[in-house]
Design a protein around this motif. Structure first.
Motif, PDB file in Angstrom:
ATOM      1  N   LYS A   3       0.626  -1.249  -0.319  1.00 34.59           N
ATOM      2  CA  LYS A   3      -0.042  -0.250   0.118  1.00 34.59           C
ATOM      3  C   LYS A   3       0.877   1.253   0.055  1.00 34.59           C
ATOM      4  CE  LYS A   3      -3.890   1.754   2.432  1.00 34.59           C
ATOM      5  NZ  LYS A   3      -4.898   2.269   3.425  1.00 34.59           N
ATOM      6  N   GLY A   4       2.194   0.836   0.331  1.00 36.31           N
ATOM      7  CA  GLY A   4       3.457   2.420   1.258  1.00 36.31           C
ATOM      8  C   GLY A   4       3.134   2.694  -0.464  1.00 36.31           C
ATOM      9  N   LEU A   5       3.874   1.173  -1.111  1.00 36.37           N
ATOM     10  CA  LEU A   5       4.748   1.915  -2.465  1.00 36.37           C
ATOM     11  C   LEU A   5       3.234   2.391  -3.595  1.00 36.37           C
ATOM     12  CD1 LEU A   5       6.999  -1.528  -2.821  1.00 36.37           C
ATOM     13  CD2 LEU A   5       7.452   1.047  -2.624  1.00 36.37           C
ATOM     14  N   THR A   6       1.918   1.175  -3.604  1.00 35.34           N
ATOM     15  CA  THR A   6       1.155   2.531  -4.102  1.00 35.34           C
ATOM     16  C   THR A   6       0.991   3.863  -4.242  1.00 35.34           C
ATOM     17  OG1 THR A   6      -0.075  -0.250  -3.481  1.00 35.34           O
ATOM     18  CG2 THR A   6      -0.523   1.335  -4.755  1.00 35.34           C
ATOM     19  N   VAL A   7       0.486   4.398  -3.106  1.00 28.36           N
ATOM     20  CA  VAL A   7       1.071   5.604  -2.596  1.00 28.36           C
ATOM     21  C   VAL A   7       1.296   6.326  -3.103  1.00 28.36           C
ATOM     22  CG1 VAL A   7       0.972   7.157  -0.823  1.00 28.36           C
ATOM     23  CG2 VAL A   7      -0.436   5.537  -0.784  1.00 28.36           C
ATOM     24  N   PHE A   8       3.363   5.914  -2.905  1.00 30.17           N
ATOM     25  CA  PHE A   8       4.067   6.846  -3.607  1.00 30.17           C
ATOM     26  C   PHE A   8       3.876   6.862  -4.971  1.00 30.17           C
ATOM     27  CE2 PHE A   8       8.009   7.441  -5.340  1.00 30.17           C
ATOM     28  CZ  PHE A   8       9.168   8.579  -4.561  1.00 30.17           C
ATOM     29  N   GLY A   9       3.684   5.547  -5.400  1.00 33.47           N
ATOM     30  CA  GLY A   9       3.436   5.838  -7.084  1.00 33.47           C
ATOM     31  C   GLY A   9       2.605   6.280  -7.859  1.00 33.47           C
ATOM     32  N   LEU A  10       1.445   6.579  -6.829  1.00 32.16           N
ATOM     33  CA  LEU A  10       0.318   7.620  -7.180  1.00 32.16           C
ATOM     34  C   LEU A  10       0.646   8.494  -7.213  1.00 32.16           C
ATOM     35  CD1 LEU A  10      -2.827   5.490  -6.138  1.00 32.16           C
ATOM     36  CD2 LEU A  10      -2.442   6.222  -8.465  1.00 32.16           C
ATOM     37  N   ALA A  11       1.522   9.029  -5.706  1.00 33.11           N
ATOM     38  CA  ALA A  11       1.742  10.801  -5.474  1.00 33.11           C
ATOM     39  C   ALA A  11       3.035  11.195  -6.647  1.00 33.11           C
ATOM     40  CB  ALA A  11       2.055  10.769  -3.914  1.00 33.11           C
ATOM     41  N   PHE A  12       3.207  10.286  -7.064  1.00 32.61           N
ATOM     42  CA  PHE A  12       4.473  10.753  -7.644  1.00 32.61           C
ATOM     43  C   PHE A  12       4.603  10.925  -9.317  1.00 32.61           C
ATOM     44  CE2 PHE A  12       8.290   9.774 -10.604  1.00 32.61           C
ATOM     45  CZ  PHE A  12       9.152  10.760 -10.335  1.00 32.61           C
ATOM     46  N   PHE A  13       3.335   9.932  -9.427  1.00 34.61           N
ATOM     47  CA  PHE A  13       2.852   9.745 -10.832  1.00 34.61           C
ATOM     48  C   PHE A  13       1.914  11.322 -11.287  1.00 34.61           C
ATOM     49  CE2 PHE A  13       5.261   6.113 -11.074  1.00 34.61           C
ATOM     50  CZ  PHE A  13       6.487   6.085 -11.892  1.00 34.61           C
ATOM     51  N   SER A  14       1.187  10.969 -10.649  1.00 36.13           N
ATOM     52  CA  SER A  14      -0.024  12.193 -10.483  1.00 36.13           C
ATOM     53  C   SER A  14       0.533  13.940  -9.935  1.00 36.13           C
ATOM     54  CB  SER A  14      -1.077  12.349  -9.840  1.00 36.13           C
ATOM     55  OG  SER A  14      -0.767  12.034  -8.578  1.00 36.13           O
ATOM     56  N   PHE A  15       1.357  13.870  -9.347  1.00 39.52           N
ATOM     57  CA  PHE A  15       2.162  15.308  -9.421  1.00 39.52           C
ATOM     58  C   PHE A  15       3.022  15.398 -10.359  1.00 39.52           C
ATOM     59  CE2 PHE A  15       4.513  17.860  -6.032  1.00 39.52           C
ATOM     60  CZ  PHE A  15       3.431  18.968  -6.232  1.00 39.52           C
ATOM     61  N   GLY A  16       4.300  14.787 -10.259  1.00 35.24           N
ATOM     62  CA  GLY A  16       4.571  14.788 -11.576  1.00 35.24           C
ATOM     63  C   GLY A  16       4.442  14.825 -12.685  1.00 35.24           C
ATOM     64  N   GLY A  17       2.630  13.932 -13.359  1.00 39.31           N
ATOM     65  CA  GLY A  17       3.098  14.485 -14.381  1.00 39.31           C
ATOM     66  C   GLY A  17       1.900  15.706 -14.443  1.00 39.31           C
ATOM     67  N   LEU A  18       1.298  16.180 -12.713  1.00 34.73           N
ATOM     68  CA  LEU A  18       1.166  17.893 -13.173  1.00 34.73           C
ATOM     69  C   LEU A  18       1.466  18.464 -14.165  1.00 34.73           C
ATOM     70  CD1 LEU A  18      -1.737  17.487 -10.454  1.00 34.73           C
ATOM     71  CD2 LEU A  18      -2.333  18.218 -12.870  1.00 34.73           C
ATOM     72  N   VAL A  19       2.777  18.769 -13.319  1.00 33.44           N
ATOM     73  CA  VAL A  19       3.698  19.525 -13.255  1.00 33.44           C
ATOM     74  C   VAL A  19       4.501  19.609 -14.753  1.00 33.44           C
ATOM     75  CG1 VAL A  19       6.387  20.368 -12.853  1.00 33.44           C
ATOM     76  CG2 VAL A  19       5.144  19.633 -10.767  1.00 33.44           C
ATOM     77  N   LEU A  20       5.087  17.825 -14.910  1.00 35.45           N
ATOM     78  CA  LEU A  20       5.521  17.914 -16.680  1.00 35.45           C
ATOM     79  C   LEU A  20       4.480  18.763 -17.819  1.00 35.45           C
ATOM     80  CD1 LEU A  20       8.236  16.277 -17.849  1.00 35.45           C
ATOM     81  CD2 LEU A  20       6.473  14.390 -18.273  1.00 35.45           C
ATOM     82  N   ALA A  21       3.309  18.662 -17.400  1.00 36.09           N
ATOM     83  CA  ALA A  21       2.361  19.304 -18.323  1.00 36.09           C
ATOM     84  C   ALA A  21       1.864  20.423 -18.260  1.00 36.09           C
ATOM     85  CB  ALA A  21       0.282  18.106 -17.297  1.00 36.09           C
ATOM     86  N   TYR A  22       2.092  21.293 -16.635  1.00 34.93           N
ATOM     87  CA  TYR A  22       2.516  22.898 -17.617  1.00 34.93           C
ATOM     88  C   TYR A  22       3.796  23.368 -17.750  1.00 34.93           C
ATOM     89  CZ  TYR A  22       2.688  27.233 -15.663  1.00 34.93           C
ATOM     90  OH  TYR A  22       3.057  28.426 -15.258  1.00 34.93           O
ATOM     91  N   LEU A  23       5.155  22.297 -17.493  1.00 32.94           N
ATOM     92  CA  LEU A  23       5.795  22.757 -18.584  1.00 32.94           C
ATOM     93  C   LEU A  23       5.601  22.701 -19.700  1.00 32.94           C
ATOM     94  CD1 LEU A  23       8.683  21.639 -16.008  1.00 32.94           C
ATOM     95  CD2 LEU A  23       8.186  23.994 -16.631  1.00 32.94           C
ATOM     96  N   GLN A  24       4.955  21.337 -20.343  1.00 28.66           N
ATOM     97  CA  GLN A  24       4.976  21.271 -21.898  1.00 28.66           C
ATOM     98  C   GLN A  24       3.987  22.680 -22.327  1.00 28.66           C
ATOM     99  OE1 GLN A  24       6.446  18.714 -23.930  1.00 28.66           O
ATOM    100  NE2 GLN A  24       7.896  18.328 -22.189  1.00 28.66           N
ATOM    101  N   LEU A  25       2.846  22.548 -22.010  1.00 25.50           N
ATOM    102  CA  LEU A  25       1.748  23.665 -22.345  1.00 25.50           C
ATOM    103  C   LEU A  25       2.345  25.078 -22.122  1.00 25.50           C
ATOM    104  CD1 LEU A  25      -1.050  22.410 -20.470  1.00 25.50           C
ATOM    105  CD2 LEU A  25      -0.925  22.298 -22.919  1.00 25.50           C
ATOM    106  N   VAL A  26       3.551  25.477 -21.392  1.00 20.85           N
ATOM    107  CA  VAL A  26       3.909  27.085 -20.856  1.00 20.85           C
ATOM    108  C   VAL A  26       4.390  26.705 -21.820  1.00 20.85           C
ATOM    109  CG1 VAL A  26       3.898  28.697 -19.170  1.00 20.85           C
ATOM    110  CG2 VAL A  26       1.717  27.404 -19.012  1.00 20.85           C
ATOM    111  N   SER A  27       6.139  26.386 -20.806  1.00 20.84           N
ATOM    112  CA  SER A  27       7.836  26.548 -21.536  1.00 20.84           C
ATOM    113  C   SER A  27       8.318  25.880 -20.361  1.00 20.84           C
ATOM    114  CB  SER A  27       7.676  27.898 -20.902  1.00 20.84           C
ATOM    115  OG  SER A  27       9.117  28.304 -21.813  1.00 20.84           O
ATOM    116  N   SER A  28       9.209  25.045 -21.023  1.00 24.57           N
ATOM    117  CA  SER A  28      10.241  24.356 -19.849  1.00 24.57           C
ATOM    118  C   SER A  28      11.122  25.200 -20.080  1.00 24.57           C
ATOM    119  CB  SER A  28      10.555  23.058 -20.528  1.00 24.57           C
ATOM    120  OG  SER A  28      11.002  22.673 -21.432  1.00 24.57           O
TER     121      SER A  28
END
Ligand code: HEM
Length: 184
Positions: A3-28
Motif C-alpha cells: 500500500k505504501g509503494l502504491t501511495v508513493f507511485g500514485l502521488a509521484f506520477f500524478s504530481f510529477g505528471g501535472l508539473v510535466l504537463a504544465y511545463l509542456q503547455l507553457v514552457s520548460s
C-alpha cells in the motif's frame, strides 16, 4: 509495504505528471522550472504541516477527524516524499551547482524516513531508533521549510503566499506547544 509503494507511485506520477504537463503547455525554460520548484515545495510544505500537527491536534481535540488523520499520517509522509522527489528532479534539471550539504542531508533523512515507513521497519531497526530517526527527520524538514520561507519573506515581505505560509507554520508550532503544555 504494498500500500505504501502504491501511495508513493500514485502521488509521484500524478504530481510529477501535472508539473510535466504544465511545463509542456507553457514552457520548460528555466524561469518556469523555477516556478515549479517553488510550487512543488509550497504544496509539499502544506502536506508537511498536516503531518506536523496531526498528533498534537489529536491530543488537543480528540476529534474523529484528528484520529483519522493520525491513523493515515504515514501515507501523508509517503506523499510528502513523492512530492519532494519531484522537487529534487526539477532542481537537478535546473541547477548547475551540485546539491548543497544541508539540502543533501535533509533529502537523505527524508528517504531514510520513507524507507522506514513500511510496516516491518520499526521491528527491524528497533522502535527506539525508528522514533529517533523520525523525530530528527520531522524537525529537520521543518527547519528547512521554515528557513526557506523565512528567507523568501525577508526578500519580499508583503508577498501573500509567503505571508500565508509563514502564518500556517506559526499556527502549527503554536498547536504543538499547546499540546505539549497540555500533556505535561
Ligand atoms: C540541495 C537541495 C536543494 C536545492 C539545491 C534546492 C533548490 C531550490 C530552488 C532552485 C528553488 C527555487 C528558488 C527560486 O528560483 O525562486 C527552491 C525552492 C524551494 N525549496 Fe528547495 N532546494 C533544495 C532542497 C530543499 C529542501 C530539503 C526543502 C525543504 C525541506 C526545500 C524547500 C524549498 C522551498 C520551501 C522553496 C520555495 C522557496 C520560495 O518560494 O522562494 N528545498 N529550491
Amino acid at each position: 509495504m504494498r500500500k505504501g509503494l502504491t501511495v508513493f507511485g500514485l502521488a509521484f506520477f500524478s504530481f510529477g505528471g501535472l508539473v510535466l504537463a504544465y511545463l509542456q503547455l507553457v514552457s520548460s525554460d528555466e524561469e518556469h522550472m523555477r516556478q515549479m520548484l517553488r510550487v512543488t515545495a509550497w504544496l509539499a510544505l502544506l502536506v508537511y504541516l498536516v503531518i506536523f500537527s496531526t498528533r498534537p491536534l489529536r491530543q488537543l481535540t480528540g476529534s474523529p477527524l484528528s484520529r483519522q488523520l493520525l491513523r493515515n499520517r504515514r501515507y501523508f509522509g509517503i506523499t510528502l516524499a513523492a512530492m519532494m522527489t519531484v522537487h529534487l528532479i526539477l532542481l537537478l534539471l535546473v541547477n548547475e551547482q551540485a546539491l548543497n550539504i544541508p539540502g543533501a542531508a535533509i533529502f537523505t533523512l527524508m528517504y531514510l524516513m520513507l524507507l522506514t515507513s513500511f510496516d516491518s521497519a520499526p521491528a527491524r531497526i528497533g522502535p527506539r531508533n525508528w522514533r529517533i530517526l523520525h523525530k530528527i527527520g520531522l524537525y529537520g524538514l521543518g527547519l528547512a521549510y521554515a528557513g526557506t520561507i523565512g528567507r523568501a519573506l525577508l526578500k519580499t515581505p508583503f508577498d501573500p503566499v509567503y505571508l500565508a505560509l509563514a502564518f500556517l507554520i506559526l499556527a502549527a508550532v503554536a498547536i504543538r506547544i499547546a499540546a505539549y503544555s497540555k500533556t505535561r
